[in-house]
Design an enzyme around this catalytic site. Structure first.
Site, PDB file in Angstrom:
ATOM      1  N   GLU A 177       0.677  -0.967  -0.122  1.00  0.00           N
ATOM      2  CA  GLU A 177       0.025   0.278  -0.090  1.00  0.00           C
ATOM      3  C   GLU A 177       0.903   1.264   0.060  1.00  0.00           C
ATOM      4  O   GLU A 177       0.782   2.042   1.039  1.00  0.00           O
ATOM      5  CB  GLU A 177      -0.955   0.050   1.226  1.00  0.00           C
ATOM      6  CG  GLU A 177      -1.879  -1.021   1.234  1.00  0.00           C
ATOM      7  CD  GLU A 177      -3.136  -1.102   2.043  1.00  0.00           C
ATOM      8  OE1 GLU A 177      -3.100  -0.054   2.973  1.00  0.00           O
ATOM      9  OE2 GLU A 177      -4.038  -1.983   1.938  1.00  0.00           O
ATOM     10  N   GLU A 383      -5.406  -8.516   0.819  1.00  0.00           N
ATOM     11  CA  GLU A 383      -6.135  -8.104   1.937  1.00  0.00           C
ATOM     12  C   GLU A 383      -7.664  -7.984   1.849  1.00  0.00           C
ATOM     13  O   GLU A 383      -8.004  -7.313   0.943  1.00  0.00           O
ATOM     14  CB  GLU A 383      -5.620  -6.942   2.681  1.00  0.00           C
ATOM     15  CG  GLU A 383      -4.259  -7.219   3.280  1.00  0.00           C
ATOM     16  CD  GLU A 383      -3.757  -5.868   3.815  1.00  0.00           C
ATOM     17  OE1 GLU A 383      -4.445  -5.018   4.263  1.00  0.00           O
ATOM     18  OE2 GLU A 383      -2.446  -5.587   3.766  1.00  0.00           O
TER      19      GLU A 383
HETATM   20  C1  FCB Z   1      -4.855  -2.030   5.362  1.00  0.00           C
HETATM   21  C2  FCB Z   1      -3.162  -2.390   5.947  1.00  0.00           C
HETATM   22  C3  FCB Z   1      -3.469  -3.513   6.971  1.00  0.00           C
HETATM   23  C4  FCB Z   1      -4.350  -3.431   7.868  1.00  0.00           C
HETATM   24  C5  FCB Z   1      -5.608  -3.228   7.070  1.00  0.00           C
HETATM   25  C6  FCB Z   1      -6.947  -3.027   8.165  1.00  0.00           C
HETATM   26  O1  FCB Z   1      -4.628  -0.779   4.931  1.00  0.00           O
HETATM   27  O2  FCB Z   1      -2.422  -2.844   4.898  1.00  0.00           O
HETATM   28  O3  FCB Z   1      -2.019  -3.609   7.510  1.00  0.00           O
HETATM   29  O4  FCB Z   1      -4.244  -2.333   8.683  1.00  0.00           O
HETATM   30  O5  FCB Z   1      -5.664  -2.066   6.468  1.00  0.00           O
END
Ligand code: FCB
Length: 483
Positions: A177, A383
């Site tokens: 990210e 994620e």
């Molecule tokens: C993302 C992050 C991860 C976690 C999630 C909820 O942005 O990469 O580390 O905090 O959000």
């Protein structure tokens, strides 16, 4: 007489994923490891930032986190018992190069060596991410991501790590990210290192992309059989115009520019988009881009990691502008550099306990858009998950039906993208464990496994069992986990 149970609509047909679809769970070093002083680990920007009062809700720090540094064997055993075959984790740069430079710290490298061996022994594929936000503090003191040298240091770090683990690890993710790192770290200041310098944030964007490109080159061995797969995890977001008005469409274009295309276009096309550079002309002249940088950044990706939580709805209509984004006196600066006349709108969608919108349609929309606009790369949802403030029930279990429902909706959304032709190859739930959720501290719980921070006892939540069943069978189980 009690009414008979209603049939669940989802249970009436089966959603099945391809047999080779990768099911995984994700974590990040600073969020779970704890042991921030152990074995020669250096200080990271998140140690410094979280130790400063007012930065993290509840005053949480990287201690104790989920004590994973000491309990990793137990955590790998949990992955295995749930039938989750892939584990995405990050390596703490300050464990490996405490000062951000120089030869690897043997004790730090040893930890990840043991973790990788433990995973492989359990039949679990390791998916390391080299950078999930914990920059060695000395590198921040030397300028941080706005400084070009940090990208060069990152390539050295990547080479050191690859030299130690490359014989056993086939899939590498460089940076997690970059949008969050650059814009929350250097523009809005909500994340470490807490700087509020929009021009620096744009330099950070470029140096993070360059870091990715240089690291990818360092760990790829072209032409050698079994060469590693290298990708990056972005958090692109569907940006929806509130209406079809010219102002709203233009607002969506601008936000999509600084949120999505500023990363995707250099990675896929080797250039920053003209409209984004024009929008940002008052902030930066992009003079940080040097000859050779863009070809390095645009070396073909072996996969793209996609982190998805919520879509955004935006407006450019006068009078409808979100106060936060206007940067009125006293308000936090906006992470949306160059979008000062844009408003973010809150939709009617349900929200998690963290107040994030639950809208799984955004995941389908995003994956299909990536497949159309940036074709040719396997996509992994690296994620996806939700924070609900779970508690241990009277029966000693953790029942989290809202998370089960969230995951159910989102894996179906990923399946819909697959059915529409997007090359979706895997899905990683965020997160394996409850953990330190950055500026939100320990208040938020994203885990499919509950962590009691006083005792460090782990309790598999209902969502963990539900997800384990999905991961083991490739078919979406009923919501109540029944057969
Ligand atoms: C993302 C992050 C991860 C976690 C999630 C909820 O942005 O990469 O580390 O905090 O959000």
């Amino acid at each position: 007489m009690a009414a008979p149970p209603l049939p669940q609509p989802e249970a009436s047909f089966e959603t099945r994923f391809p047999a080779d679809f990768a099911w995984g769970a994700a974590t990040a070093a600073f969020q779970i490891e704890g042991a921030t002083r152990a074995d020669g680990r250096g200080v990271s920007i998140w140690d410094t930032f979280s130790a400063t009062p007012g930065h993290v809700i509840g005053g949480g720090t990287g201690e104790p986190a989920s004590d994973h540094y000491r309990r990793y064997t137990e955590d790998v055993a949990l992955l295995k018992s749930l039938g989750i075959g892939n584990y995405r984790f990050s390596l703490a740069w300050p464990r490996i190069q405490p000062d951000g430079t120089g030869p690897g710290n043997p004790a730090g490298l040893d930890f990840y060596d043991r973790l990788v061996d433990e995973l492989l022994a359990g039949g679990i594929e390791p998916w390391p991410t080299l950078y999930h936000w914990d920059l060695p503090q000395p590198l921040e003191d030397a300028g941080g991501w706005p400084a070009r040298d940090t990208a060069l240091r990152f390539a050295d770090y990547a080479e050191t790590v690859y030299g130690r683990l490359g014989d056993r690890v086939g899939t590498w993710c460089t940076v997690n990210e970059p949008w969050v790192i650059a814009f929350l770290g250097y523009a809005s200041g909500e994340h470490a290192p807490g700087r509020r310098e929009p021009a620096s944030a744009l330099a950070a964007v470029h140096h993070l992309l360059l870091a990715h490109g240089l690291a990818a080159a360092a760990i790829r061995d072209p032409g050698v059989p079994g060469a590693p797969a290298v990708g990056i995890a972005l958090n692109p977001q569907p940006i929806r115009p509130h209406s079809g008005s010219v102002a709203d469409l233009d607002a969506a274009r601008r936000v999509d520019g600084v949120r999505n295309r500023i990363f995707l276009d250099p990675l896929y096309h080797g250039r920053y988009p003209d409209d984004v550079q024009a929008d940002l002309a008052g902030v930066s002249d992009f003079a940080f881009v040097r000859d050779g940088d863009l070809p390095a950044i645009a070396a073909p990706l072996d996969f793209l990691g996609v982190n998805y939580y919520s879509p955004a709805s935006v407006t450019g209509a006068a009078g409808a502008v979100d106060r936060e984004l206007l940067e009125p006196d006293g308000a936090d600066p906006s992470p949306l550099v160059g979008c000062e006349n844009v408003g973010l709108l809150s939709g009617a969608a349900p929200r998690t306990d963290q107040d994030w919108e639950v809208d799984a349609s955004g995941l389908t929309e995003l994956l299909v858009r990536l497949a159309v606009d940036y074709p040719g790369t396997p996509l992994y949802v690296t994620e996806n998950g939700a924070s609900y403030r779970d508690e241990i029930g009277d029966d000693g279990a953790v029942h989290d039906p809202r998370r089960v429902s969230y995951l159910d909706q989102h894996v179906r959304a990923a399946h819909a993208a697959l059915a529409a032709g997007a090359p979706v190859k895997g899905y990683f739930v965020w997160s394996l464990l409850d953990n330190f959720e950055w500026a939100y501290g320990y208040r938020e719980r994203f885990g499919i496994i509950y962590v009691d921070y006083d005792t460090q006892r782990r309790i598999v939540k209902d969502s963990g069992r539900w997800y384990g069943r999905l991961a083991s069978t490739g078919a979406v189980p009923p919501l109540d986990g029944s057969a």
